[in-house]
Write an enzyme that holds these catalytic residues in place. Structure first.
Site, PDB file in Angstrom:
ATOM      1  N   CYS B 264       0.862  -1.185   0.000  1.00  0.00           N
ATOM      2  CA  CYS B 264       0.000   0.000   0.000  1.00  0.00           C
ATOM      3  C   CYS B 264       0.896   1.232   0.000  1.00  0.00           C
ATOM      4  CB  CYS B 264      -0.976  -0.016   1.169  1.00  0.00           C
ATOM      5  SG  CYS B 264      -0.224  -0.001   2.799  1.00  0.00           S
ATOM      6  N   ARG B 269      -2.186  -0.579   5.692  1.00  0.00           N
ATOM      7  CA  ARG B 269      -3.438  -1.077   5.115  1.00  0.00           C
ATOM      8  C   ARG B 269      -3.218  -2.435   4.451  1.00  0.00           C
ATOM      9  NH1 ARG B 269      -5.076   3.834   1.313  1.00  0.00           N
ATOM     10  NH2 ARG B 269      -2.817   4.063   1.366  1.00  0.00           N
TER      11      ARG B 269
END
Lengths: 409, 314
Positions: B264, B269
Site C-alpha cells: 500500500c 493497510r
C-alpha cells in the site's frame, strides 16, 4: 477605562426594562432557556454520529467552567491585579487550590494511563511542552496582553457571558495573534523548539515524589501569600437554611479555595475523559484553517502537530474544544443572568483598540507556548510539566510589567 | 464502436446483476476461528490466562481512556517498528515487548484496534514473522466492541513476564524491493496486489486525502492488480465471508496458485489484506512493507501511471 464592576450584587441594573420585577422574570427566564438549550444540545451531540460522548462531555465541562469561573471570579488577570495593585492575595489562593487538587487528580489519572512514568514516552496528550526562551517570551507577551486587554483568554470567554464588550474584540485580536504566531512558527521551531528539552518531573521523581514536590512548592507560595491575605467578613453561626444555601450558591462570591478545588476537579475529569483543559485550540484552529484556505499558510507546520498542548489543526468543523468554549460562554451567560451579574459594559475607542492589541499579544503568546493560562499553566502544572511553571512565571512578569507600565488604564 | 459500447454495457449490467444476486445464493462459510474471533468469543474468554488481548491503535489516548478489560497496549510508531531506521521492530525489542505483555509460546494472542484493525493487522504480521503462530484479529475491531456496548476498562493491567522467544525471521512473509522487481520482470512467479484506493492506483493522487505526499511519483507497480482493502470488509468493519473473499480476489487472478505480494503506501493497510489472504484464505503471501513510499521514490524502477500525473508540475 470602564471596567465592569462585578460582584456589585443585586443593585446592578441588568436590562433596560424599567420594572424590576419584569426585568428579573426576563433574566431568570432567559437563564433557564439557555440552560435547557445546553442540556438539549448535550443530549443530541451524544447521539450524533462522529460526535458522541466526547463532544457532549466537552460541552458540559465548558458549562461547568463558565459557572465556576463566573461565580468564583476565576479570572487570572483580575487575580493578579488584585495582588500586584491592591496587595490582595485572596484570588491567588484559588489558583493554588486548583493546582493542588489538579495535581492530585492528575496523579490518579496518570497511574491508570501510564503506570510506570520512567518508561519511554509521555502520558497521552498531557500538556507537557518544550522549555526555552520562546516559552518565556510567549508568557511575557501573554501577560502584557492580559494587562492591556483586561483579561486572559479564558477570562474574556467567561466575561463575554457577563456582557464585557471588550471581550469579543480581545478574542478577535487573539485570532490575529495566532496568525502571526503561525508565521513565526517555522523559525522558532527549527531554531529553538525542536531541540528544547521537554521536562516532566515524574520521569525523575516518580508520581509520589513529584506530587510531594508539587504540593511543597504550592505550600511555600501559599505561606508567602498569607502576608497579603485580606480580612474575611465575620461569619454568622447557626443552621444552614435553604435561604443561606441559595445565598452562598448564587449571591455571595464563592470562596477562592472552593472555586479552585472545583476547577482542579473539572480539570482532572476533562483529562480523564477527553483531553486536558484548554481554551485556545479551537481559536487557533479557526485562524489556521482560514489562512490555509486562503492559501497563505503551508498545509503542515513542522513539529507543531507533534507537541502535546492546545493543538491547532486545519478543521472544517467545530471540534470538541469548540463545544467546550461555547459551553463556557453560554454557562457564564446563564449564571450571570440568573444572579443578575449581566451588564453590558461601555466601550470606548481606547478600550476597543487596547483589547484588540492585547488580544493579539495573547494570541501570539498562546500560539508559541502551545496554550494559555488554562492549557499551559493550569493543565501543564497539574501534569507536573516544567513548561507550566516557566509559562506561569513569565505570565506573572508580563502582567506585573503591564501594570507597572499602567497599561490597564 | 457503437456495438462495442453496447457490449460493454451488457457486460456491466451482467456484473451488477450477479453482484446483487450473489449474496442470497452464497453459503455463508464461517470465518476460521483460528484467525478471526468474534466479540462474543472474546467476551467469554477475558479471564482465560491462555488468551492475551493486545490493542494496537494509532489515536493516542484511546487505549488509556478505555480498553477491553485485561488488554495490553502496543504503540505502532515505537513498539512495532524500529524508531530510527525504516524497518520492523528488531527481534530483541519485539521479544522484550511481548514478554512484558505476559505472552508465552502457547498464548492465544487476539489483536484489535482502531482504523479497522489496520495497525492491529500489522501487529499480527510481526507476530507471525517472529514465529508466534496463534495470532488472531477481533472481527470488527475496537469500533464493533464499543458499538455493542461491551465493557471497557481504564485500569492498567500487569501480567507476569512471558516466555515467548522470537524465532528466526520468516523471510517468506516479507518482500523487499528486489523481490517485487523480480516479479515485475517475470523472473519470479507471483501476483502483486495494490490495496490502495483506485485514485492512488491510477496515479490521480500521490497520497490519500489528509496525508502528506511522501512519494514523488504517482501510479502503481507494473502488473499489480487493484483491490482496495475496504472491499474485504462489510459496512460494519467485519470481514466478509470466506466465499465472498475468495471470489473477490479470484476475480483479479489471485487464487492462491501463485505467491501473492501485497503493498500500500506504508504497509499498514496492506497488513489488513495480508491477513485476509494468508490467515483467512491460507494463501502464500508476502507483504512488501516498503510499499509505495519506497517504490514511488526509488530511482529507475518501472512504474505504471495511467493518469499521467506529474509530480511538481504547475
Amino acid at each position: 477605562m470602564s471596567e465592569t464592576t462585578i460582584g456589585g450584587g443585586a443593585q446592578a441594573a441588568s436590562t433596560s426594562l424599567r420594572n424590576p420585577n419584569t426585568a428579573a422574570a426576563v433574566r431568570v427566564g432567559l437563564a433557564g432557556l439557555i440552560a435547557a438549550a445546553l442540556l438539549a444540545l448535550a443530549f443530541s451531540l451524544h447521539d450524533t454520529p462522529g460526535r458522541g460522548a466526547a463532544a457532549s462531555f466537552s460541552l458540559l465541562v465548558g458549562v461547568a467552567l463558565g459557572v465556576i469561573f463566573q461565580r468564583g471570579r476565576f479570572c487570572f488577570f483580575c487575580i493578579l491585579r488584585d495582588y500586584i495593585e491592591h496587595r490582595n492575595s485572596s484570588g491567588l489562593f484559588a489558583i493554588l487550590s486548583a493546582l493542588a487538587v489538579g495535581g492530585i487528580g492528575y496523579v490518579i489519572v496518570f497511574g491508570a494511563f501510564m503506570p510506570n512514568p520512567s518508561g519511554q514516552g509521555l502520558p497521552p496528550d498531557a500538556h507537557i511542552g518544550p522549555v526555552s526562551w520562546v516559552l518565556v517570551a510567549g508568557g511575557i507577551a501573554f501577560g502584557l496582553g492580559m494587562a492591556l486587554s483586561g483579561a486572559c483568554i479564558s477570562g474574556h470567554l467567561y466575561r463575554l457571558g457577563e456582557g464585557y464588550t471588550r471581550a469579543p474584540l480581545a478574542l478577535f485580536g487573539a485570532l490575529i495573534g495566532f496568525g502571526v504566531g503561525f508565521f513565526t512558527w517555522y523559525t522558532l521551531y527549527v531554531e529553538t523548539l525542536s531541540v528544547a528539552p521537554i521536562a516532566w518531573l515524574p520521569k525523575t521523581f516518580g508520581y509520589g515524589g513529584s506530587l510531594a514536590v508539587h504540593l511543597a512548592i504550592l505550600s511555600v507560595i501559599g505561606i508567602f501569600l498569607l502576608r497579603r491575605a485580606p480580612e474575611l467578613p465575620a461569619q454568622a453561626g447557626g443552621k444552614i437554611t435553604l435561604q443561606r444555601l441559595y445565598q452562598s450558591l448564587f449571591v455571595t462570591r464563592w470562596n477562592p479555595l472552593v472555586t479552585g478545588a472545583l476547577v482542579g476537579v473539572v480539570g482532572m475529569f476533562a483529562y480523564f475523559r477527553v483531553s486536558p483543559l484548554g481554551v485556545t485550540s479551537q481559536l487557533g484552529s479557526l485562524t489556521r484553517t482560514t489562512l490555509n484556505n486562503a492559501g497563505l499558510l503551508a498545509d503542515r507546520l513542522p513539529g507543531l502537530d507533534t507537541f502535546a498542548g492546545c493543538a491547532t489543526r486545519v478543521v472544517e468543523t467545530i471540534t470538541n474544544n469548540g463545544f467546550l468554549i461555547g459551553g463556557l460562554v453560554a454557562g457564564a451567560l446563564a449564571i450571570a443572568l440568573f444572579t443578575n451579574r449581566f451588564q453590558l459594559s461601555r466601550l470606548t475607542l481606547r478600550g476597543a483598540l487596547t483589547a484588540l492589541l492585547g488580544g493579539a499579544l495573547m494570541g501570539w503568546g498562546a500560539m508559541v507556548s502551545l496554550g494559555c493560562t488554562v492549557g499551559t499553566l493550569l493543565s501543564g502544572i497539574s501534569a507536573f510539566a516544567l513548561s507550566g511553571w516557566v509559562f506561569g512565571g513569565a505570565v506573572f512578569v508580563g502582567v506585573w510589567l503591564g501594570i507597572k507600565l499602567r497599561l490597564p488604564e | 464502436m457503437a456495438f462495442r459500447r453496447i457490449l460493454t454495457l451488457f457486460a456491466l449490467a451482467l456484473l451488477v446483476l450477479s453482484g446483487f444476486a450473489a449474496p442470497s445464493l452464497r453459503a455463508q462459510a464461517e470465518l476460521p476461528e483460528s484467525a478471526v474471533v468474534s466479540t462474543e468469543w472474546l467476551a467469554a474468554r477475558l479471564d482465560d490466562p491462555k488468551v492475551r488481548v493486545v490493542e494496537v491503535s494509532v489515536v493516542p489516548g484511546l487505549f488509556e481512556r478505555g480498553h477491553i478489560p485485561g488488554a495490553v497496549n502496543f504503540v505502532w510508531h515505537t513498539d512495532l517498528v524500529d524508531p530510527v531506521i525504516r524497518d520492523i521492530a528488531s527481534p530483541e525489542a519485539f521479544q522484550a515487548l511481548v514478554r512484558a505483555a505476559g505472552i508465552n509460546e502457547d498464548t492465544t494472542v487476539v489483536l484489535y484496534g482502531d482504523n479497522n484493525n489496520w495497525f492491529a493487522a500489522w501487529g499480527a504480521w510481526i507476530f507471525s514473522i517472529y514465529g508466534h503462530e496463534d495470532v488472531r484479529l477481533l472481527d470488527g475491531g475496537r469500533a464493533k466492541w464499543e458499538r455493542e456496548g461491551r465493557a471497557v476498562s481504564v485500569r492498567p493491567t500487569s501480567h507476569p513476564e512471558g516466555n515467548f522467544t522470537a524465532k528466526e525471521l520468516r523471510r517468506e512473509l516479507r518482500a523487499f524491493l528486489p523481490d517485487v522487481l523480480a516479479v515485475v520482470k517475470g523472473e519470479n512467479e507471483g501476483v502483486i496486489v495494490d490495496i490502495r484506493s483506485v485514485a492512488e492506483y491510477e496515479g490521480r493522487i500521490f497520497a490519500p486525502e489528509g496525508f502528506q505526499e511522501l512519494a514523488i511519483r504517482a501510479g502503481h507497480i507494473p502488473t499489480a492488480v487493484n483491490v482496495p482493502w475496504g472491499r474485504a470488509v462489510n459496512e460494519d468493519g467485519t470481514f466478509k465471508s470466506v466465499e465472498e473473499l475468495r471470489e473477490l480476489y479470484a476475480a483479479v487472478g489471485v487464487d492462491g496458485s501463485k505467491k501473492v505480494y501485497v503493498y500500500c503506501r506504508i504497509g499498514e493497510r496492506s497488513s489488513h489484506t495480508w491477513f485476509v489472504l494468508s490467515k483467512i484464505l491460507g494463501y502464500n503471501v508476502a507483504q512488501y512493507d516498503g510499499s509505495w513510499t519506497e517504490w514511488g521514490n526509488a530511482v529507475g524502477v518501472p512504474i505504471e501511471n495511467p493518469a499521467g500525473t506529474v509530480w511538481g508540475k504547475q
